[in-house]
Scaffold this active site. Structure first.
Site, PDB file in Angstrom:
ATOM      1  N   GLY A 123       0.810  -1.326   0.059  1.00 39.39           N
ATOM      2  CA  GLY A 123      -0.030  -0.026  -0.004  1.00 39.39           C
ATOM      3  C   GLY A 123       0.733   1.186   0.038  1.00 39.39           C
ATOM      4  O   GLY A 123       0.431   2.358  -0.855  1.00 39.39           O
ATOM      5  N   SER A 124       1.995   1.061   0.659  1.00 43.17           N
ATOM      6  CA  SER A 124       2.933   2.396   0.568  1.00 43.17           C
ATOM      7  C   SER A 124       3.463   2.688  -0.851  1.00 43.17           C
ATOM      8  O   SER A 124       3.548   3.642  -1.351  1.00 43.17           O
ATOM      9  CB  SER A 124       4.046   2.120   1.532  1.00 43.17           C
TER      10      SER A 124
ATOM     11  N   ASP B 207      -7.360   0.886   3.932  1.00 42.38           N
ATOM     12  CA  ASP B 207      -8.116   0.345   5.194  1.00 42.38           C
ATOM     13  C   ASP B 207      -9.534   0.337   4.876  1.00 42.38           C
ATOM     14  O   ASP B 207     -10.554   0.363   5.872  1.00 42.38           O
ATOM     15  CB  ASP B 207      -7.908   1.217   6.574  1.00 42.38           C
TER      16      ASP B 207
ATOM     17  N   SER C 260      -4.156  -1.687   0.114  1.00 44.85           N
ATOM     18  CA  SER C 260      -3.242  -2.461   0.605  1.00 44.85           C
ATOM     19  C   SER C 260      -3.822  -3.748   0.972  1.00 44.85           C
ATOM     20  O   SER C 260      -4.588  -4.131   1.343  1.00 44.85           O
ATOM     21  CB  SER C 260      -2.745  -1.965   2.007  1.00 44.85           C
TER      22      SER C 260
ATOM     23  N   HIS D  17      -5.180  -6.136   6.605  1.00 40.16           N
ATOM     24  CA  HIS D  17      -6.156  -5.614   5.514  1.00 40.16           C
ATOM     25  C   HIS D  17      -7.327  -6.585   5.127  1.00 40.16           C
ATOM     26  O   HIS D  17      -7.258  -7.577   5.591  1.00 40.16           O
ATOM     27  CB  HIS D  17      -5.538  -4.706   4.552  1.00 40.16           C
TER      28      HIS D  17
ATOM     29  N   ASN E 188      10.976  -0.039  -9.216  1.00 38.67           N
ATOM     30  CA  ASN E 188      10.352  -1.466  -9.662  1.00 38.67           C
ATOM     31  C   ASN E 188       9.762  -1.727  -8.322  1.00 38.67           C
ATOM     32  O   ASN E 188      10.097  -2.285  -7.398  1.00 38.67           O
ATOM     33  CB  ASN E 188      11.407  -2.528  -9.833  1.00 38.67           C
TER      34      ASN E 188
HETATM   35  C1  LIG Z   1      -3.902   4.139   5.685  1.00 42.26           C
HETATM   36  C2  LIG Z   1      -2.958   3.334   5.163  1.00 42.26           C
HETATM   37  N1  LIG Z   1      -2.221   3.568   4.240  1.00 42.26           N
HETATM   38  C3  LIG Z   1      -1.172   3.016   3.835  1.00 42.26           C
HETATM   39  C4  LIG Z   1      -0.632   2.030   4.335  1.00 42.26           C
HETATM   40  C5  LIG Z   1       0.649   1.093   4.054  1.00 42.26           C
HETATM   41  O1  LIG Z   1       0.221   0.150   3.471  1.00 42.26           O
HETATM   42  P1  LIG Z   1       1.179  -1.291   3.510  1.00 42.26           P
HETATM   43  O2  LIG Z   1       1.550  -1.791   4.675  1.00 42.26           O
HETATM   44  O3  LIG Z   1       0.760  -2.322   2.604  1.00 42.26           O
HETATM   45  O4  LIG Z   1       2.576  -0.353   3.026  1.00 42.26           O
HETATM   46  C6  LIG Z   1      -1.300   1.658   5.538  1.00 42.26           C
HETATM   47  C7  LIG Z   1      -0.763   0.249   6.307  1.00 42.26           C
HETATM   48  O5  LIG Z   1      -1.639  -0.199   7.280  1.00 42.26           O
HETATM   49  C8  LIG Z   1      -2.507   2.315   6.007  1.00 42.26           C
HETATM   50  O6  LIG Z   1      -3.256   2.057   7.160  1.00 42.26           O
END
Ligand SMILES: Cc1ncc(COP(=O)(O)O)c(C=O)c1O
Length: 440
Positions: free
Chosen positions: A88-89, A197, A218, A223, A291
């Protein structure tokens, strides 16, 4: 006679199913001994069989399962494009980066120094891409209860340099999309909806993630669905889609799938930058990219998880209702969560804020719960601006962050994930009752 590949695959698949029942027998709940998790992966033999099936292809990088997942996720949102990424990041990073793409008209493109509306009561990697790209985050306070941006304060926060809004639907609770979309139209702003979320949450009957220009998801185990590590970027916009794909895939201009060549039919005849005419399109870079792809094994798990999403959402909503029913008796002590009119959250969690003057602190309660093996989490980083990494960032404050600080000090959340049962929630209430009796 030697067995065929399909016979061998079926035999392996049958064994994987057998192994699943041995490796993951259904657990019985022992109050006080069994951990009550706030989140966790929910799966059965189907995910394991798909994972093994994809591993037997030994394709490894994104492949046939990734294509199925992307197409089914896009259909689910009713959007044209879904790009699978490794978290998600990463999805947030790519989504934001796409708004700086040279494919966009100069006036629409984000430039360093432009302002982006954000909040400090959230997850760091919703905020980070703004800082990483040299833009200026504008911080607006949130509301205790919805845990989303305060719409009235948001209206006042827009300035002449504001070019975008980048917000997460906190813990699955949709923010006021009427106000947000009105501002997006009025000031011609970009909107990225972080739905990490909030997969399955709706607003006025429409999925969140379909209001703005780009949505992100994510698939980390906490999740709504998981593939271990994973995420997605979604859009309906052709230009943004090109930028997103390119930024995910090293920045390349070429959009051939892995193992394919010359999809565009101009592999050796194009003219790009100041490269010699006909320079191999496979090595032409139109973005400063990364990547951030997944392996097909992750996607294979996702394909099975997506089939279970409706049931997962239903169970999350049921668990939220069970928490709400029990907590109602303590409304004098706790602020309970709520959704605004039109919002139907697929709740990621059940957030609770301890009211001031109740005779105990949030941390005393969460510590007591932990001693009884009941997991809680704080609302991520609390006030991100008080975190070491953010003390000296360039920013604009649109008012004070009083409520954000209140969340940092007094808020925690309990799980709603489908691994919770009525029995576990009932036990949690006994423990909370016990704590309150000691404290009051
Ligand atoms: C609102 C939100 N955005 C982004 C992320 C990041 O997701 P990831 O852990 O898959 O990088 C999270 C992670 O819990 C999140 O709660």
């Amino acid at each position: 006679m030697a067995k065929s590949e399909s016979e061998l695959r079926s035999e392996i698949s049958r064994l994987v199913k057998e192994l699943y029942t041995v490796r993951f027998p259904s657990d019985s709940f022992v109050p006080g001994a069994t951990a009550i998790r706030y989140a966790g992966r929910i799966f059965d033999e189907k995910e394991m069989q798909a994972l093994v099936d994809s591993s037997l292809d030994f394709w490894l990088t994104a492949g046939r399962y990734s294509e199925i997942f992307e197409s089914e996720l896009a259909d689910r949102f009713g959007l044209e494009y879904a790009f699978l990424v490794n978290s998600g990041s990463s999805a947030n990073l790519i989504a934001f980066s796409a708004l700086t793409s040279p494919l966009l008209p100069e006036v629409k493109r984000l430039h360093s120094g432009d302002e982006v509306i954000s909040v400090a009561a959230g997850f760091p990697t919703t905020l980070n891409p703004i800082i990483q790209h040299g833009m200026v985050p504008v911080f607006v306070d949130v509301e205790v209860g919805t845990y989303n941006i305060n719409p009235e304060k948001l209206k006042k926060a827009i300035g002449p340099k504001t070019k975008a809004i980048f917000l997460a639907h906190t813990l699955g609770n949709p923010y006021n999309l009427d106000v947000v979309m009105e501002l997006v139209r009025k000031y011609d702003l970009w909107l990225i909806e972080d739905c990490c979320d909030a997969l399955g949450s709706t607003y006025n009957g429409k999925m969140v993630g379909t209001f703005g220009h780009i949505a992100t998801c994510s698939f980390y185990p906490a999740h709504h669905i998981t593939m271990g590590e994973g995420g997605a970027v979604l859009t309906d916009d052709d230009l943004l889609a090109r930028a997103i794909r390119s930024i995910r895939d090293w920045g390349r201009d070429c959009y051939c799938a892995g193992g394919e060549n010359n999809t565009c039919g101009k592999r050796f005849s194009g003219q790009y930058g100041t490269l010699p005419k006909g320079y191999d399109h496979k090595y032409v870079y139109s973005h400063i990219g990364y990547n951030l792809k997944v392996t097909d094994m992750q996607a294979a798990i996702g394909v099975e998880q997506l089939k279970k999403l409706d049931d997962f959402i239903k169970r999350r909503k049921e668990n939220f209702s069970l928490w709400m029913k029990g907590f109602r008796q303590w409304e004098d002590i706790f602020v309970l969560p709520y959704a605004i009119d039109g919002a139907d959250p697929a709740w990621f969690a059940f957030p609770v804020t301890v009211k001031e003057g109740g005779g105990f602190s949030r941390t005393e309660l969460t510590n007591f719960l932990a001693q009884h093996r009941i997991e809680t989490r704080n609302l991520f980083g609390g006030n991100l601006l008080r975190q070491p990494a953010y003390l000296n960032i360039q920013k604009r404050m649109a008012g004070s962050l009083e409520e954000t600080d209140r969340i940092m000090n007094n808020t925690f959340f309990l799980g709603t994930y489908p691994g919770l049962t009525e029995e576990k929630i009932a036990y949690s209430f006994k423990v909370i009752q016990n704590f309150l009796e000691i404290k009051r």
